[in-house]
Design a protein around this motif. Structure first.
Motif, short mmCIF file in Angstrom:
data_model
loop_
_atom_site.label_atom_id
_atom_site.label_comp_id
_atom_site.label_asym_id
_atom_site.label_seq_id
_atom_site.Cartn_x
_atom_site.Cartn_y
_atom_site.Cartn_z
N ASP A 21 39.07 23.55 -4.28
CA ASP A 21 39.41 22.79 -5.50
C ASP A 21 38.92 21.34 -5.46
O ASP A 21 39.71 20.39 -5.69
CB ASP A 21 40.95 22.77 -5.70
N SER A 36 42.03 20.59 -2.17
CA SER A 36 43.21 21.22 -1.57
C SER A 36 42.89 21.47 -0.10
O SER A 36 41.72 21.63 0.28
CB SER A 36 43.50 22.57 -2.24
N TYR A 52 48.77 30.76 -1.44
CA TYR A 52 48.30 29.36 -1.39
C TYR A 52 49.49 28.46 -1.06
O TYR A 52 50.17 27.94 -1.94
CB TYR A 52 47.67 28.98 -2.73
N MET A 54 49.75 25.50 0.64
CA MET A 54 49.27 24.25 1.23
C MET A 54 50.38 23.18 1.31
O MET A 54 51.25 23.12 0.45
CB MET A 54 48.11 23.69 0.41
N TRP A 89 48.77 22.29 -4.62
CA TRP A 89 47.54 22.88 -5.14
C TRP A 89 46.54 21.79 -5.56
O TRP A 89 46.65 20.64 -5.15
CB TRP A 89 47.88 23.86 -6.26
N ALA A 90 45.59 22.19 -6.41
CA ALA A 90 44.41 21.36 -6.70
C ALA A 90 44.72 19.94 -7.19
O ALA A 90 45.31 19.77 -8.26
CB ALA A 90 43.57 22.07 -7.74
N ILE A 140 49.68 23.45 -13.42
CA ILE A 140 48.88 23.04 -12.25
C ILE A 140 47.58 22.35 -12.67
O ILE A 140 47.30 22.18 -13.83
CB ILE A 140 48.51 24.28 -11.38
N ASP A 141 46.80 22.01 -11.66
CA ASP A 141 45.40 21.60 -11.79
C ASP A 141 45.18 20.36 -12.68
O ASP A 141 44.41 20.41 -13.65
CB ASP A 141 44.53 22.77 -12.29
N GLU A 234 42.17 28.33 -15.59
CA GLU A 234 42.68 27.20 -14.79
C GLU A 234 41.54 26.24 -14.51
O GLU A 234 40.42 26.42 -14.99
CB GLU A 234 43.29 27.71 -13.46
N ALA A 235 41.80 25.21 -13.72
CA ALA A 235 40.77 24.29 -13.23
C ALA A 235 40.04 23.50 -14.31
O ALA A 235 38.81 23.44 -14.34
CB ALA A 235 39.73 25.05 -12.38
N THR A 283 38.90 32.89 -6.20
CA THR A 283 38.85 31.73 -7.10
C THR A 283 37.58 30.91 -6.87
O THR A 283 36.99 30.96 -5.80
CB THR A 283 40.01 30.74 -6.83
N HIS A 285 36.67 26.63 -8.31
CA HIS A 285 37.30 25.50 -9.01
C HIS A 285 36.34 24.33 -8.82
O HIS A 285 35.88 24.08 -7.71
CB HIS A 285 38.65 25.24 -8.33
N HIS A 300 34.04 25.69 -4.64
CA HIS A 300 34.35 26.31 -3.34
C HIS A 300 34.06 27.80 -3.38
O HIS A 300 33.98 28.40 -4.46
CB HIS A 300 35.81 26.05 -2.94
N ARG A 311 39.29 28.70 1.97
CA ARG A 311 38.06 28.44 1.23
C ARG A 311 37.32 27.22 1.78
O ARG A 311 37.87 26.46 2.57
CB ARG A 311 38.43 28.24 -0.26
O1 FUB Z 1 44.19 26.19 -4.69
C1 FUB Z 1 45.27 26.77 -5.39
C2 FUB Z 1 44.85 27.17 -6.76
O2 FUB Z 1 43.78 28.11 -6.68
C3 FUB Z 1 44.29 26.06 -7.60
O3 FUB Z 1 45.25 25.18 -8.11
C4 FUB Z 1 43.56 26.85 -8.61
O4 FUB Z 1 42.68 26.12 -9.40
C5 FUB Z 1 42.86 27.87 -7.73
O5 FUB Z 1 41.68 27.37 -7.19
#
Ligand code: FUB
Length: 335
Positions: A21, A36, A52, A54, A89-90, A140-141, A234-235, A283, A285, A300, A311
């Motif tokens: 991301d 991320s 995910y 993180m 996330w991102a 998100i994002d 998304e993204a 994914t 992004h 990625h 990733r």
């Molecule tokens: O990295 C977690 C999530 O996966 C991101 O927020 C999305 O955009 C996707 O890449």
């Protein structure tokens, strides 16, 4: 500080940690990448993105395209974000009035994705988180775009695990189903669009409630639920080229990066085309920046690990036609 050599565009920027991301920016003449930080955890994939998990962010920097990449270390950890439970996330970052601002989605203590903000004196961090998430934010994002007139906008959203469907009525509905074509007449309903607000001058609060902006097809009607090759998943990312506003985004389960165009940063946006064919991994992004009169796509894939939540970030130069059309990239051309 770790120095890593990166001389080929299609190789990952770094391999000592997993990164995804990438939100790239040029600050003080250098390229900073806000990704991320994927973890080496054995969590099964599911459609809510539980894999995910993180916990922190590392900022990467490069003096030039192809120059060694510096991992600037941990810029923010979930333990230092009072309102957040996890799933960092991102992220994105912005600069205004001598301060650097870092934006990130995370689940709050109730398991609801919110957008947090943190501030710092330097582009590489560390960043100090605000005590609470940005009021009125969800999903998100986050992507921040500061226009030439100094006005700043936040773009955000992600369906499925990103929970955007759960806000359709304006309040969080934990039982709202994923937006998926079902082979019935509802497939022709407008697909969920990106959510946008202008930011106040403090860069830490919304100037107005988040507003959904649909992406229109060639017929000027919103893309539909069934338009899975084109509709927003998304993204979101915003860049400006020749005075036009380009909203790029991921189509999620169909694995494309696409873009839509507008005369204004807040739309309406009309679908224009595909930027990137599918990468290895579930994914991708993106972010798009100009550096020394060339344009670059950061994205990625999961080619090295073969695991969707581990990733690696890389970049490619973009080819842009005279009419502003972005040439579609095959990520593995020439391999
Ligand atoms: O990295 C977690 C999530 O996966 C991101 O927020 C999305 O955009 C996707 O890449």
């Amino acid at each position: 500080m770790e120095k890593l050599k990166n001389s080929r565009q299609k190789t990952p920027l770094v391999t000592h940690i997993f990164t995804a991301d990438p939100s790239a920016h040029v600050f003080d003449g250098k390229i900073y990448i806000y990704p991320s930080h994927d973890l080496d955890l054995d969590v099964p994939d599911d459609e809510n993105g539980e894999q995910y998990q993180m916990k922190d962010y590392h900022v990467l920097s490069m003096d030039d395209i192809g120059a060694p990449v510096t991992d600037c270390g941990c810029a923010l950890h979930v333990d230092d974000v009072p309102w957040a439970k996890g799933q960092m996330w991102a992220p994105d970052a912005a600069y205004k009035n001598g301060r650097y601002y870092f934006y990130f989605p995370a689940k709050d203590k109730d398991g609801i994705f919110r957008i947090g903000a943190a501030t710092g004196d330097n582009p590489e961090g560390p960043f100090k988180a605000e005590p609470d998430y940005i009021p009125g934010t969800f999903s998100i994002d986050p992507a921040i775009f500061v226009d030439c007139d100094g006005r700043a906008y936040i773009y955000l959203g992600g369906i499925w695990g990103g929970q955007l469907e759960k806000w359709r009525t304006g309040v969080f509905d934990p039982n709202a189903p994923h937006q998926n074509p079902k082979g019935d007449s509802l497939d022709n309903d407008p697909a969920i669009g990106v959510y946008i607000s202008e930011l106040n001058d403090d860069m830490l609060t919304l100037k107005e409630p988040l507003r959904e902006v649909k992406i229109l097809g060639e017929d000027n009607k919103p893309l539909t639920v069934a338009d899975t090759d084109k509709r927003f998943f998304e993204a979101p990312w915003m860049h400006k080229y020749n005075n036009k506003y380009y909203l790029s985004y991921s189509t999620g389960e169909t694995h494309y990066l696409c873009y839509a165009e507008s005369e204004s940063p807040t739309g309406p946006f009309k679908y224009k085309g595909r930027i990137l064919e599918p990468v290895k991994g579930w994914t991708t992004h993106q972010s798009i920046i100009e550096f020394k009169n060339k344009w670059y796509l950061f994205y990625h894939d999961a080619a090295i690990s073969g695991i969707s939540h581990q990733r690696n970030v890389m970049f490619r130069e973009l080819e842009i036609g005279e009419d502003g059309t972005i040439k579609t990239i095959n990520p593995y051309d020439g391999d």
